[in-house]
Design a protein around this motif. Sequence first.
Motif: not given
Length: 334
Positions: A106-109, A122-126, A171-173, A280-282
Amino acid sequence: MDSVSQFALGAAVSVAVMGRRTAVWKAALWGGLAGTIPDLDSFIDFGDAVRNMTFHRGHSHGLFWLTLGAPVLAWIASRLGGGRALFKRWWLALWLALVTHPLLDTMTVYGTQLLQPFSEHPFALGSIFIIDPLYTVPLLVGLVVALARRAHRGLAWNRWGLALSCLYLGWSAAAQWHVRQIAEESLAARGVQDAAVLVTPAPLNTVLWRVVAVKDDRFLEGFYSLLDPQRSITFRAFDRGLPLYESLDHLWPVARMAWFSRGFFKMSEEHGQAFITDLRMGQEPGYVFSFRVARRGSGWQPAEPENLGWRGDVGRGIEWIWARMWDSDLPPLE
């Protein structure tokens, strides 16, 4: 996250819970296996490329199903491990190893359907890329020392590895929140209001961040490094291909990708073929997921979805990421 990270997390969690109640290698092995099980859905062919992408991280990542499966796995581990009296402890250890897998995802996008079978959302913090050595290395070091020493001091190293990896997620959040504030200020200065904003780290780090803002028929892309001297982001604007989307949104793959990407998509036509691309990816113009969904004939005709996304020079991309961290004037990678 990648398979190595998920195995390491499951193993570290299991070792921490089991402690000295069983051999460290047994706890690590069973925890690592539990941490890998949810991704076995990657081997299932759901029928086409869009289904394979959007059904991944579905039922196998649902907290409900994983909770039901935990006691079964714990029963097997306690019987094979020769410690039937430890069933409840195995249950706790392997339940945590199972559920921390989708929670980390969930921490990914990408998007993780935590509430299956009750919801497909689809939960996604990213806030972290799917591969990040600074997250994984502390887990691996802690595990290796715990396996090598097999004593209280070794177990402490495992706990420290877990703690450091969790702090890195925090830290990432926090870094993502900081960049989002800067992104919103920069968009407001440009006169862009009420845009959907996506803030994600560039691959392999949490220093350089990519920002995408979607507004009506266009999207804006910019980059911000935490080392940049100025508190602003320069954006480039691109067309989203909404007229093409409106003519093809009745097709299931198009509607599915529009939903799954949470609106961060574009459509384009090339050589008589229509593509829907997950933004979202690229980065523009190369994206990991770009699906051919229709062909021109007598009008548009549905095509078997096929991912024809970017498969470019990874080394060149990493070189650009490293250079852009330090140089705010570096032009985007083309």
